[in-house]
Design a protein around this motif. Structure first.
Motif, PDB file in Angstrom:
ATOM      1  N   HIS A 109       0.788  -1.199   0.265  1.00  0.00           N
ATOM      2  CA  HIS A 109       0.051   0.199   0.137  1.00  0.00           C
ATOM      3  C   HIS A 109       0.739   1.354  -0.008  1.00  0.00           C
ATOM      4  N   HIS A 113       1.246   4.336  -2.975  1.00  0.00           N
ATOM      5  CA  HIS A 113       1.203   5.840  -2.680  1.00  0.00           C
ATOM      6  C   HIS A 113       2.318   6.300  -3.228  1.00  0.00           C
ATOM      7  N   TYR A 130       5.040  10.710   3.440  1.00  0.00           N
ATOM      8  CA  TYR A 130       3.681   9.836   3.426  1.00  0.00           C
ATOM      9  C   TYR A 130       2.943  10.176   4.697  1.00  0.00           C
ATOM     10  N   SER A 132      -0.629  10.287   6.478  1.00  0.00           N
ATOM     11  CA  SER A 132      -2.206  10.010   6.573  1.00  0.00           C
ATOM     12  C   SER A 132      -2.672   9.822   7.854  1.00  0.00           C
ATOM     13  N   ASP A 286      -6.429   7.269   0.074  1.00  0.00           N
ATOM     14  CA  ASP A 286      -6.319   6.006  -0.185  1.00  0.00           C
ATOM     15  C   ASP A 286      -7.234   5.679  -1.407  1.00  0.00           C
TER      16      ASP A 286
HETATM   17 FE   FE2 Z   1      -2.757   5.230   2.655  1.00  0.00          FE
END
Ligand code: FE2
Ligand code: ATP
Length: 327
Positions: A109, A113, A130, A132, A286
């Motif tokens: 995952h 990204h 990254y 989130s 996502d």
């Molecule tokens: Fe994510």
């Protein structure tokens, strides 16, 4: 021409994306589970995914005008994520793969990204922030791996924002609410800043800010919590740039939409002569298209997986992936 269908289901979002070899996104459908509180109940979220999977799949395929036999590969998020949620994506992908005899790939995952972010922004060799709800990592490529230079040791920064905003009664998701208040503040209220080596710790900051709620001006408090957390992330990103000599920063994950983060990172990049790239929101949150894109990249580079090797992996780390497709 080749097409990949990608399924995302690591946490809140069940998404299905379909892309071609140029990374044209033919479909990117999704639905996200939300609960009363900022937390996520894995089984409830998995039930949500189960209920919506078939409709989202059908509407994605319909958008493209393709049929099952046009697809060259199916990809799904193998991890990291919540077990029950991952299970829905995995089972759906395996079933479709067997039913329609389409090769199946499980992908990481976090790396998804990164790869869609690079492709869509044109960034070549960035330090990646990254950020989130569930994840916060500072990453850079070195010798066939996306190395994690620093990461949160407790909660994701988006989760920090969501929990704090819920406590103030601002609603969910909290990130955008705090981001709006950020630019209206007048004073900084000192809060714990905790960078440990290259890693980040947010829970002390959350506890301290909660203690001030009701005592201090709400806008100033929102600003101060956000400013502290984002400065921690920016500091680690800057040190990763300095250490590696890289000249680009890529922001992705839901928190990349934060105007406050974008401003802070831009100032840091300007001071160093680095270039800042921001992944567009639809592809930073996502989504299925990013899973489809990484699946297609890996498939075209020759990767194949036996069905029995496509179990979910809740702790699938970014730096465990062999980046075999990079020249
Ligand atoms: Fe994510
Ligand atoms: P994961 O952690 O698995 O990547 P997620 O479902 O937690 O996924 P995303 O969909 O990537 O996360 O992003 C959601 C998060 O982004 C939420 O925590 C939300 O508050 C935050 N967010 C969204 N917009 C903004 C904004 N403008 N400013 C700050 N935070 C934001």
């Amino acid at each position: 021409m080749g097409f990949c269908l990608g399924i995302e289901s690591t946490a809140h979002t069940f998404g299905v994306g379909i892309v071609d070899t140029q990374c044209n996104v033919l479909a990117n459908e999704k639905k996200s589970y939300t609960s009363e509180d900022a937390g996520i109940k894995p089984r409830e979220a998995a039930d949500f995914h189960m209920k919506n999977a078939s409709e989202i799949l059908q509407s994605a395929l319909k958008k493209t005008g393709l049929t099952w036999k046009d697809l060259n590969v199916i990809a799904f998020s193998q991890g990291p994520g919540l077990g029950p949620c991952l299970g829905v994506g995995c089972t759906t992908a395996r079933t479709l793969s067997m039913l329609h005899r389409i090769p199946l790939l499980g992908v990481n995952h976090c790396v998804a990204h990164i790869e869609i972010g690079k492709k869509l922004t044109g960034s070549k060799d960035p330090i990646i922030a990254y950020v989130s709800g569930g994840n916060s990592q500072i990453i850079g490529y070195e010798s066939r791996r996306y190395r994690v230079f620093g990461e949160t040791l407790d909660i994701g920064v988006g989760n920090l924002f969501d929990v704090f905003a819920r406590d103030l009664g601002l609603g969910f998701p909290g990130g955008p609410k705090l981001d709006q208040r950020y630019f209206g503040a007048e004073a900084y209220i000192p809060l714990p800043y905790s960078v440990k080596g290259m890693d980040l710790v947010f829970s002390g900051l959350l506890t301290a800010a909660k203690k001030q709620a009701g005592k201090m001006d709400e806008t100033d408090l929102c600003y101060s919590l956000m400013h502290t957390a984002l400065a921690m992330i920016t500091e680690v990103t800057e040190r990763a740039l300095a250490h590696t000599g890289k000249e680009e920063v890529l922001l992705t994950g839901g928190v990349a939409a934060s105007k406050a983060l974008q401003k802070m990172m831009q100032e840091m990049c300007d001071a160093r002569g680095a270039k800042l790239y921001i992944v567009p929101k639809e592809y930073a949150m996502d989504n299925g298209a990013m899973i489809a894109w990484l699946g297609l990249v890996e498939f075209l580079a020759g990767k194949r997986m036996k069905l029995e090797n496509t179990q979910v992996n809740q702790r699938f780390r970014t730096d465990h992936v062999n980046v075999h497709w990079m020249k």
